[in-house]
Design a protein around this motif. Structure first.
Motif, PDB file in Angstrom:
ATOM      1  N   LEU A   1       0.823  -1.208   0.000  1.00  0.00           N
ATOM      2  CA  LEU A   1       0.000   0.000   0.000  1.00  0.00           C
ATOM      3  C   LEU A   1       0.858   1.259   0.000  1.00  0.00           C
ATOM      4  O   LEU A   1       0.543   2.248  -0.671  1.00  0.00           O
ATOM      5  N   GLU A   2       1.971   1.229   0.738  1.00  0.00           N
ATOM      6  CA  GLU A   2       2.852   2.404   0.787  1.00  0.00           C
ATOM      7  C   GLU A   2       3.468   2.692  -0.580  1.00  0.00           C
ATOM      8  O   GLU A   2       3.575   3.856  -0.989  1.00  0.00           O
ATOM      9  N   MET A   3       3.874   1.656  -1.288  1.00  0.00           N
ATOM     10  CA  MET A   3       4.428   1.868  -2.629  1.00  0.00           C
ATOM     11  C   MET A   3       3.364   2.401  -3.580  1.00  0.00           C
ATOM     12  O   MET A   3       3.631   3.287  -4.400  1.00  0.00           O
ATOM     13  N   MET A   4       2.154   1.874  -3.478  1.00  0.00           N
ATOM     14  CA  MET A   4       1.075   2.357  -4.342  1.00  0.00           C
ATOM     15  C   MET A   4       0.726   3.806  -4.005  1.00  0.00           C
ATOM     16  O   MET A   4       0.439   4.613  -4.905  1.00  0.00           O
ATOM     17  N   ASP A   5       0.757   4.154  -2.721  1.00  0.00           N
ATOM     18  CA  ASP A   5       0.513   5.545  -2.326  1.00  0.00           C
ATOM     19  C   ASP A   5       1.582   6.473  -2.891  1.00  0.00           C
ATOM     20  O   ASP A   5       1.294   7.584  -3.347  1.00  0.00           O
ATOM     21  N   LYS A   6       2.831   6.013  -2.872  1.00  0.00           N
ATOM     22  CA  LYS A   6       3.923   6.823  -3.406  1.00  0.00           C
ATOM     23  C   LYS A   6       3.737   7.059  -4.892  1.00  0.00           C
ATOM     24  O   LYS A   6       3.979   8.164  -5.402  1.00  0.00           O
ATOM     25  N   LEU A   7       3.282   6.036  -5.601  1.00  0.00           N
ATOM     26  CA  LEU A   7       3.014   6.196  -7.027  1.00  0.00           C
ATOM     27  C   LEU A   7       1.907   7.213  -7.258  1.00  0.00           C
ATOM     28  O   LEU A   7       1.989   8.042  -8.164  1.00  0.00           O
ATOM     29  N   ALA A   8       0.866   7.138  -6.431  1.00  0.00           N
ATOM     30  CA  ALA A   8      -0.244   8.086  -6.572  1.00  0.00           C
ATOM     31  C   ALA A   8       0.213   9.515  -6.310  1.00  0.00           C
ATOM     32  O   ALA A   8      -0.217  10.457  -6.994  1.00  0.00           O
ATOM     33  N   ASP A   9       1.100   9.700  -5.328  1.00  0.00           N
ATOM     34  CA  ASP A   9       1.613  11.039  -5.024  1.00  0.00           C
ATOM     35  C   ASP A   9       2.464  11.590  -6.162  1.00  0.00           C
ATOM     36  O   ASP A   9       2.535  12.804  -6.369  1.00  0.00           O
TER      37      ASP A   9
END
Length: 324
Positions: free
Chosen positions: A313-321
């Motif tokens: 989830l943290e990696m996906m959040d970073k991509l979204a940011d």
């Protein structure tokens, strides 16, 4: 069969290609074995001799492991004129966030950890994502196994178990005692492999253990105050192993960001989550608040570890940011 007629553009393309071939007749094949700023150390593929070379400005950056064409100039210095097509290229951001070429034509990445400095699970996750995205096979190396008593060794095995459960090989090795070195050699044969890991985990010591006695490998020591390693390896360097295969020893990293990370790359790095996601109720499930999420169910059942789930989830959040 009717003769094919070429248009003007096709004829020009052929003429330009023929001109380049004539111009390149005096170029020699070589392999980049080290990179120092604007200079590279190149190994001539025919003679095996090594030459310091500059790189033609229009080529852009080159990486350790690149197959190139080069010529020796009248002043005795070499010049890299052409880079052969790459099978893979590993790029990571530097401390300023700019892309840095680590190695080219890698097909295996040995992610090295040790009891000291303490392993970072998130760094391992990101290294696995980067390796699979090359594509290359990731392998976990537990170095300094001689420092572990039986109980501590089991703790380390438990630590890597979540990656082993996804199919990643984990090997225990000691550059000091030689334990497991023969097994590592077997995995390296026939491959061009890259050693990565935090500074101080003993990557250079492992490379030295794989090389003949007397080989020039720089080895650093752990800072007793910080328990972090000193950056002994300043640049990625390629070594030919007598047992077969090549290895690239890369500078130690305290983090392992993935340059141009994509959703597809992250999913490849979390295969157990991707497999469970096939059974989610919604095809575009984000695995957060949606009903009937098979990924969350797998976490609850223990088939996906909570830590891996949060890391995903943290990696996906970073991509979204990072999205515009």
């Amino acid at each position: 069969m009717a003769k094919r007629h070429l248009n003007d553009q096709q004829r020009r393309n052929i003429e330009q290609r023929n001109a380049r071939e004539v111009d390149n007749e005096d170029l020699r094949p070589g392999l980049v074995v080290a990179h120092h700023g604007k200079q590279v150390m190149l190994e001539d593929s025919e003679s095996g001799e090594r030459h310091g070379c500059t790189v033609k400005q229009t080529l852009g950056a080159v990486a350790t492991g690149d197959r190139v064409r080069w010529r020796e100039n009248v002043d005795g210095r070499g010049s890299v004129e052409f880079v052969e097509p790459r099978r893979s290229l590993l790029i990571r951001p530097d401390t300023l966030g700019k892309p840095r070429l680590m190695a080219a034509n890698i097909d295996q990445v040995l992610i090295t950890i040790a009891p000291v400095p303490e392993p970072n699970a998130s760094v391992i996750d990101r290294a696995i994502v980067a390796a699979l995205d090359l594509p290359a096979e990731p392998i976990l190396l537990i170095n300094k196994a001689d420092m572990l008593n039986p109980a501590q060794r089991q703790v380390m095995r438990d630590f890597v178990a979540e990656w082993v459960a996804t199919g990643i090989v984990a090997l225990e090795v000691s550059a000091t005692t030689g334990e497991g070195v023969d097994v590592v050699q077997t995995h390296l044969q026939g491959h061009q492999s890259l050693f990565v890991g935090l500074s101080g985990v003993g990557k250079s010591s492992l490379v030295a253990a794989l090389m003949p006695v007397g080989s020039e490998i720089l080895i650093g020591k752990i800072s007793e105050h910080s328990q972090e390693g000193k950056h002994t390896t300043r640049t990625s360097t390629l070594y030919h192993l007598p047992s077969g295969g090549d290895v690239v020893d890369a500078p130690g990293v305290r983090d392992f960001g993935v340059w141009a990370m994509t959703v597809e790359a992250v999913r490849r790095g979390f295969g157990e989550i991707e497999n469970a996601a096939q059974h989610c109720r919604f095809s575009n499930c984000t695995h957060r608040a949606e009903p009937d999420c098979a990924v969350k169910q797998a976490v609850a059942q223990g088939t996906i570890t909570p830590r891996r789930y949060q890391s995903f989830l943290e990696m996906m959040d970073k991509l979204a940011d990072q999205s515009p």
